[in-house]
Motif scaffolding. Structure first.
Motif, mmCIF file in Angstrom:
data_model
loop_
_atom_site.group_PDB
_atom_site.id
_atom_site.type_symbol
_atom_site.label_atom_id
_atom_site.label_comp_id
_atom_site.label_asym_id
_atom_site.label_seq_id
_atom_site.Cartn_x
_atom_site.Cartn_y
_atom_site.Cartn_z
ATOM 1 N N LEU A 1 12.156 -0.248 -2.589
ATOM 2 C CA LEU A 1 12.459 0.974 -3.318
ATOM 3 C C LEU A 1 13.532 1.759 -2.578
ATOM 4 O O LEU A 1 13.408 2.046 -1.391
ATOM 5 N N THR A 2 14.609 2.106 -3.272
ATOM 6 C CA THR A 2 15.704 2.846 -2.660
ATOM 7 C C THR A 2 15.480 4.350 -2.809
ATOM 8 O O THR A 2 14.562 4.798 -3.508
ATOM 9 N N THR B 1 15.276 3.380 -7.504
ATOM 10 C CA THR B 1 15.497 2.060 -8.092
ATOM 11 C C THR B 1 15.041 0.987 -7.111
ATOM 12 O O THR B 1 14.887 1.226 -5.912
ATOM 13 N N TRP B 2 14.839 -0.217 -7.652
ATOM 14 C CA TRP B 2 14.388 -1.333 -6.828
ATOM 15 C C TRP B 2 15.558 -2.265 -6.522
ATOM 16 O O TRP B 2 16.341 -2.598 -7.414
ATOM 17 N N GLN B 3 15.656 -2.688 -5.267
ATOM 18 C CA GLN B 3 16.751 -3.557 -4.842
ATOM 19 C C GLN B 3 16.176 -4.818 -4.214
ATOM 20 O O GLN B 3 15.257 -4.756 -3.391
ATOM 21 N N ALA B 4 16.717 -5.987 -4.610
ATOM 22 C CA ALA B 4 16.260 -7.255 -4.043
ATOM 23 C C ALA B 4 16.501 -7.264 -2.541
ATOM 24 O O ALA B 4 17.586 -6.912 -2.068
ATOM 25 N N ALA B 5 15.461 -7.652 -1.779
ATOM 26 C CA ALA B 5 15.546 -7.584 -0.322
ATOM 27 C C ALA B 5 15.348 -8.934 0.354
ATOM 28 O O ALA B 5 15.901 -9.181 1.433
ATOM 29 N N ALA B 6 14.556 -9.819 -0.229
ATOM 30 C CA ALA B 6 14.289 -11.121 0.383
ATOM 31 C C ALA B 6 13.640 -12.016 -0.661
ATOM 32 O O ALA B 6 13.187 -11.545 -1.713
ATOM 33 N N SER B 7 13.581 -13.309 -0.364
ATOM 34 C CA SER B 7 12.916 -14.239 -1.280
ATOM 35 C C SER B 7 12.474 -15.481 -0.518
ATOM 36 O O SER B 7 12.952 -15.754 0.590
ATOM 37 N N PRO C 1 0.799 -1.234 0.000
ATOM 38 C CA PRO C 1 0.000 0.000 0.000
ATOM 39 C C PRO C 1 0.830 1.281 0.000
ATOM 40 O O PRO C 1 0.393 2.296 -0.555
ATOM 41 N N ASP C 2 2.014 1.267 0.597
ATOM 42 C CA ASP C 2 2.856 2.463 0.622
ATOM 43 C C ASP C 2 3.657 2.661 -0.653
ATOM 44 O O ASP C 2 4.299 3.693 -0.848
ATOM 45 N N GLY C 3 3.657 1.667 -1.531
ATOM 46 C CA GLY C 3 4.331 1.803 -2.817
ATOM 47 C C GLY C 3 5.839 1.696 -2.773
ATOM 48 O O GLY C 3 6.508 2.070 -3.737
ATOM 49 N N ASP C 4 6.412 1.157 -1.670
ATOM 50 C CA ASP C 4 7.869 1.088 -1.576
ATOM 51 C C ASP C 4 8.407 -0.337 -1.543
ATOM 52 O O ASP C 4 9.588 -0.548 -1.352
ATOM 53 N N ARG C 5 7.527 -1.330 -1.709
ATOM 54 C CA ARG C 5 7.961 -2.719 -1.815
ATOM 55 C C ARG C 5 7.120 -3.418 -2.872
ATOM 56 O O ARG C 5 5.922 -3.166 -2.977
ATOM 57 N N LEU C 6 7.757 -4.248 -3.673
ATOM 58 C CA LEU C 6 7.024 -5.038 -4.658
ATOM 59 C C LEU C 6 7.539 -6.466 -4.635
ATOM 60 O O LEU C 6 8.652 -6.741 -4.187
#
Length: 259
Positions: free
Chosen positions: A158-159, A163-169, A138-143
């Motif tokens: 979101l940095t 840009t988008w940075q991989a954070a977890a999987s 909802p905040d638009g900073d994680r996808l």
């Protein structure tokens, strides 16, 4: 509204404001368009079929920017996807771009970041060709992106520079009892407190198991238990609820508290 043969704007009373007609999706294949307003709501972005060349070849679908005030097409950009099923995802990123996914059959997925400045479009790739954009918080900073093979779900943050940075999987093998199953359909953020994902043998299975994942780490929180078979494809609404359908065409809306 994005239809088979036209993009149409209506007001809250249902009156038609303007229409942009285009070649019907159904005349050339199985494509399906999508539309979304830009952050300032000045333009409407939409995907439509592109032109067919004189020799019968087809270069790809189009993304267009339409002036929301009068329906005039301000710009158009050719996409690398063809006869695809499109979805605009969530809120815009920090730089004002919207995320667009294009599904092409069972194997191919393309993703784009679409920005519109002063009526001019800028379309850039947004994920690997084997990843499908699955949902934005909802905040638009994680996808989250889903590998097309269904073996892994990836979280991106979101940095500060947009840009988008991989954070977890999480891998399908991290979910107990997965066996030959895969992660399928449309994982998404229920809210900023949980991600919902479906596990099944394939995308078109009649039923699936639904699991809740931590939205920061994608670790498994719990598997949901329903009073009846829930259907294959939970749709997260971002407000803590989600929708399911059954083979009998029953639509249900759920919260964790009403299970």
């Amino acid at each position: 509204m994005s239809g088979d043969a036209a993009l149409t704007a209506v007001d809250t009373a249902g009156r038609r404001l303007w229409t942009v007609e285009h070649t019907p999706w159904s005349s050339g294949g199985s494509g399906d368009g999508a539309c979304a307003a830009t952050p300032e709501e000045r333009y409407v972005l939409s995907t439509i079929p592109g032109p067919v060349n004189a020799n019968g070849s087809y270069d790809g679908d189009l993304c267009i920017a339409v002036d929301a005030r009068n329906g005039e097409v301000a710009d158009r950009v050719a996409l690398t996807a063809a006869s695809a099923t499109y979805t605009f995802h969530g809120r815009p990123t920090a730089d004002g771009a919207l995320l667009l996914s294009a599904g092409q059959g069972q194997e191919d997925a393309l993703s784009y970041a679409v920005a519109c400045t002063g009526g001019k479009l800028n379309v850039a790739p947004a994920a690997r060709p084997d990843e499908l954009l699955a949902g934005i918080n909802p905040d638009g900073d994680r996808l989250i992106t889903l590998e097309r093979a269904g073996t892994r779900l990836q979280l991106h943050a979101l940095t500060g520079d947009g840009t988008w940075q991989a954070a977890a999987s999480i891998a399908i093998t991290d979910i107990p009892g997965s066996g030959d199953d895969r992660l399928v359909n449309r994982p998404g953020f229920l809210s900023d407190t949980a991600v919902i994902a479906a596990v099944a043998e394939h995308d078109f299975a009649e039923t699936s198991r639904h699991v809740l994942l931590d939205p920061q780490t994608l670790t498994l929180l719990t598997e949901l238990t329903y009073p009846a078979v829930p259907g294959p494809d939970p749709l997260a609404l971002g407000d803590g609820t989600w929708l399911t359908t059954t083979a009998g065409d029953q639509l249900s809306r759920w919260t964790v508290g009403n299970l």
